[in-house]
Design an enzyme around this catalytic site. Structure first.
Site, PDB file in Angstrom:
ATOM      1  N   PRO A  90      25.891  37.814  -5.656  1.00  0.00           N
ATOM      2  CA  PRO A  90      25.420  37.603  -4.217  1.00  0.00           C
ATOM      3  C   PRO A  90      24.593  36.418  -4.242  1.00  0.00           C
ATOM      4  CG  PRO A  90      23.905  39.368  -5.736  1.00  0.00           C
ATOM      5  CD  PRO A  90      25.162  39.026  -6.349  1.00  0.00           C
ATOM      6  N   GLU A  91      25.003  35.700  -3.095  1.00  0.00           N
ATOM      7  CA  GLU A  91      24.302  34.352  -3.075  1.00  0.00           C
ATOM      8  C   GLU A  91      23.746  34.051  -1.371  1.00  0.00           C
ATOM      9  OE1 GLU A  91      26.312  31.072  -4.785  1.00  0.00           O
ATOM     10  OE2 GLU A  91      27.477  32.275  -6.019  1.00  0.00           O
TER      11      GLU A  91
END
Length: 282
Positions: A90-91
């Site tokens: 996740p970014e």
């Protein structure tokens, strides 16, 4: 696979499996072709990890409205590929911020459902998180929350995998190896606080690292072969759990001198598969 036969390495991560626009997944290339290549790798004694996420990903955790439906999408793909290791990346992209707490918590709840489902079948689902990191401060609060949320949901986290790349700090450009070691030491301290009661060896065994080989997205940052050797030696010394790089197609010197990151070459002078051979000694 020519890469595996040339290097003797047998394990890769498939990236990325993300939303097709709704609560269903898709690969960036033909799924049948990917499956065929996985079968070829397994014939050589290898295996794969499925990864979901990435920069500006149309994340499944964003598109599925509840944890159960999200878990079902992950489960179907894991079953199709016969894989028991799921990596989440996740970014906070500039289009999709997949570190938003609601998305993070939905993802965590889905992972708990998945791990329980695997256990009910007498199997174990290995879960890892790939997260951005800073050379001095380690994980930012939003990345730490990903781990805290997983812990709160009862997820068993096997590997925490900092992305030792793209620091954009103005000082790391010609010392990416040393700065990456500093980042990993910061993560080690953070994990000791988040999951107290383990030995130092157990914390290091939870820590991975993924470098961007050669030219990073920041034009001033270049991860050299010497940097790779430094990080590899540190990983061996500490007994780290994983060492990897982004990405396999870049492990060649076909565009030496380029100052823009290219998915087909590293941008530095090297022989084909040099980084694979260095990291393969881990």
């Amino acid at each position: 696979m020519g890469w595996s036969q040339a290097t003797g390495l047998k394990y890769i991560t498939l990236a990325f499996y993300n939303s097709n626009g709704g609560c269903a997944g898709t690969w960036p290339s033909d799924e049948g072709t990917i499956l065929s290549k996985v079968q070829g790798l397994r014939a050589l004694g290898g295996d794969v990890i499925i990864s979901s996420g990435g920069w500006n990903a149309n994340d499944l955790a964003r598109r599925c409205s509840d944890a159960a439906s999200l878990a079902a999408v992950y489960q179907a793909q894991l079953d199709k590929f016969g894989v028991d290791h799921l990596d989440l990346d996740p970014e906070a992209g500039d289009v999709y911020n997949n570190l938003e707490p609601a998305i993070v918590d939905r993802r965590s709840a889905a992972l708990k459902i998945l791990q329980d489902s695997f256990k009910a079948r007498g199997k174990t689902l290995t879960v890892s998180f790939t997260l951005g990191v800073h050379p001095v401060t380690g994980f930012a609060s939003a990345d730490l929350y990903v781990l805290q949320s997983a812990k709160n949901a009862g997820v068993e986290v096997a590997i925490v995998n900092p992305m030792i790349m793209d620091y954009y700090d103005g000082v790391s450009g010609n010392q990416m190896g040393a700065r990456s070691v500093s980042a990993l030491q910061g993560v080690f301290s953070q994990l000791k606080t988040l999951w107290p009661g383990k030995t130092d060896a157990q914390y290091w065994a939870m820590i991975g690292a993924t470098a961007m080989i050669g030219q990073n997205d920041n034009p001033t940052e270049v991860f050299t072969l010497a940097d790779a050797q430094l990080v590899r030696d540190f990983a061996v010394q500490q007994g780290m759990g994983r060492l990897a790089f982004w990405s396999l197609g870049r492990d060649n010197g076909n565009c030496a001198g380029n100052t823009a990151a290219n998915w087909q070459c590293s941008g530095i002078v090297q022989q084909q598969w040099d980084f694979s051979r260095i990291f393969g000694n881990f």
